[in-house]
Design an enzyme around this catalytic site. Structure first.
Site, short mmCIF file in Angstrom:
data_model
loop_
_atom_site.label_atom_id
_atom_site.label_comp_id
_atom_site.label_asym_id
_atom_site.label_seq_id
_atom_site.Cartn_x
_atom_site.Cartn_y
_atom_site.Cartn_z
N GLY A 71 19.02 -45.86 117.66
CA GLY A 71 18.86 -44.55 117.50
C GLY A 71 17.34 -44.22 117.33
O GLY A 71 16.62 -45.01 116.90
N GLY A 72 16.94 -42.98 117.39
CA GLY A 72 15.44 -42.79 116.90
C GLY A 72 14.61 -42.55 118.04
O GLY A 72 14.94 -42.77 119.33
N GLY A 113 17.34 -51.71 112.53
CA GLY A 113 17.23 -51.64 110.73
C GLY A 113 15.89 -50.82 110.46
O GLY A 113 15.45 -49.70 110.65
N CYS A 150 7.78 -42.01 115.30
CA CYS A 150 9.24 -41.43 115.07
C CYS A 150 9.45 -40.08 115.76
O CYS A 150 10.28 -39.38 115.48
CB CYS A 150 9.45 -41.62 113.67
SG CYS A 150 9.45 -43.14 112.92
N VAL A 164 10.36 -43.31 119.52
CA VAL A 164 9.52 -44.43 119.47
C VAL A 164 8.87 -44.73 118.35
O VAL A 164 8.59 -44.02 117.15
CB VAL A 164 8.17 -43.95 120.34
CG1 VAL A 164 7.22 -42.81 119.73
CG2 VAL A 164 7.33 -45.13 120.64
N GLY A 205 15.83 -47.08 112.08
CA GLY A 205 16.59 -46.96 113.26
C GLY A 205 17.54 -47.87 113.68
O GLY A 205 17.45 -49.03 113.40
N HIS A 239 5.92 -52.17 115.60
CA HIS A 239 6.02 -53.02 115.05
C HIS A 239 4.47 -53.91 115.00
O HIS A 239 4.18 -53.84 116.10
CB HIS A 239 7.13 -54.16 115.08
CG HIS A 239 8.58 -53.39 115.02
ND1 HIS A 239 8.94 -52.74 113.80
CD2 HIS A 239 9.51 -53.20 115.90
CE1 HIS A 239 10.25 -52.24 114.21
NE2 HIS A 239 10.52 -52.57 115.49
N ALA A 272 11.67 -50.84 109.32
CA ALA A 272 10.32 -51.26 109.34
C ALA A 272 9.51 -50.78 108.26
O ALA A 272 9.23 -49.57 108.20
CB ALA A 272 9.63 -50.72 110.55
#
Length: 222
Positions: free
Chosen positions: A78-79, A157, A175, A81, A146, A84, A159
């Protein structure tokens, strides 16, 4: 008793970690793995597009990213852009929510609580912002979350920006929140006048707080 296997994987390409997540989730769902797993990694620079990514939130083309050596992946979490990069702690819990609470909203709030408690361990105040998922230090976002679940087995999970330079975030609307300011644990320690404990100390605090929030009795690391 609830147990957890903690996999400290160091620096790992996003695609490799994504494949491993799917393998572990399948094994957890099939009962091959009898306990939950927490994967901890750092990724070389990568942009991922979640299921809710809106057009325009990736600010440059895939080709331009590739020229800079930045990977791009569409993923099932979900979520919107997100980014990382090295120096960011990425945590992928492979959790059977039937052994906890079968509610993804509950799960998201639990992950936020893990981050809030982790930052408290390094003398930083952090909080939720109503209407958004993630964790903020005042108006600055320090952690993005997310998730995805199939048959109540979780993937993807958290970040947590620890000491990354945030350079890759310049290529996205993080986000999908216009005007959001990203920050790191290190920057917030400097702002608050407290000692930055280092990446590994933050990682260890995260593991311990994860255990506490999810009621884990036994932590086994590898």
């Amino acid at each position: 008793m609830k147990a957890l296997t903690v996999l400290r994987l160091g620096v790992l390409d996003f695609a490799e970690a994504w494949t491993l997540q799917k393998q572990l989730a399948q094994q957890r769902g099939a009962g091959v793995l009898s306990v939950d797993t927490l994967m901890l990694v750092q990724h070389p620079a990568v942009v991922t597009l979640g299921r809710s990514t809106k057009e325009g939130n990736l600010l440059i083309s895939a080709e331009a990213l590739a020229v800079m050596g930045i990977a791009l992946h569409d993923v099932e979490r979900g979520g919107d852009v997100t980014v990382h990069e090295l120096g960011q702690l990425v945590a992928y819990p492979i959790i059977d929510l039937t052994q906890h609470t079968k509610d993804l909203h509950w799960y998201l709030r639990q992950l936020e609580e893990v981050v809030i408690r982790t930052l408290a361990e390094v003398s930083l105040a952090a909080a939720r912002v109503p209407g958004f998922t993630g964790v903020w230090c005042e108006s600055r976002k320090v952690a993005s979350i997310g998730v995805h679940a199939r048959d109540w087995i979780t993937r993807h999970g958290v970040a947590l920006n620890v000491e990354n330079d945030l350079r890759t975030f310049a290529h996205v609307v993080p986000c999908g929140i216009p005007g959001v300011v990203m920050t790191t644990v290190k920057a917030e320690c400097e702002r608050a006048g407290v000692a930055f404990p280092g990446f590994m100390a933050v990682e260890e605090a995260f593991v311990q707080q994860f255990g506490g929030v999810f009621g884990i009795d036994t932590l086994a690391s590898s």
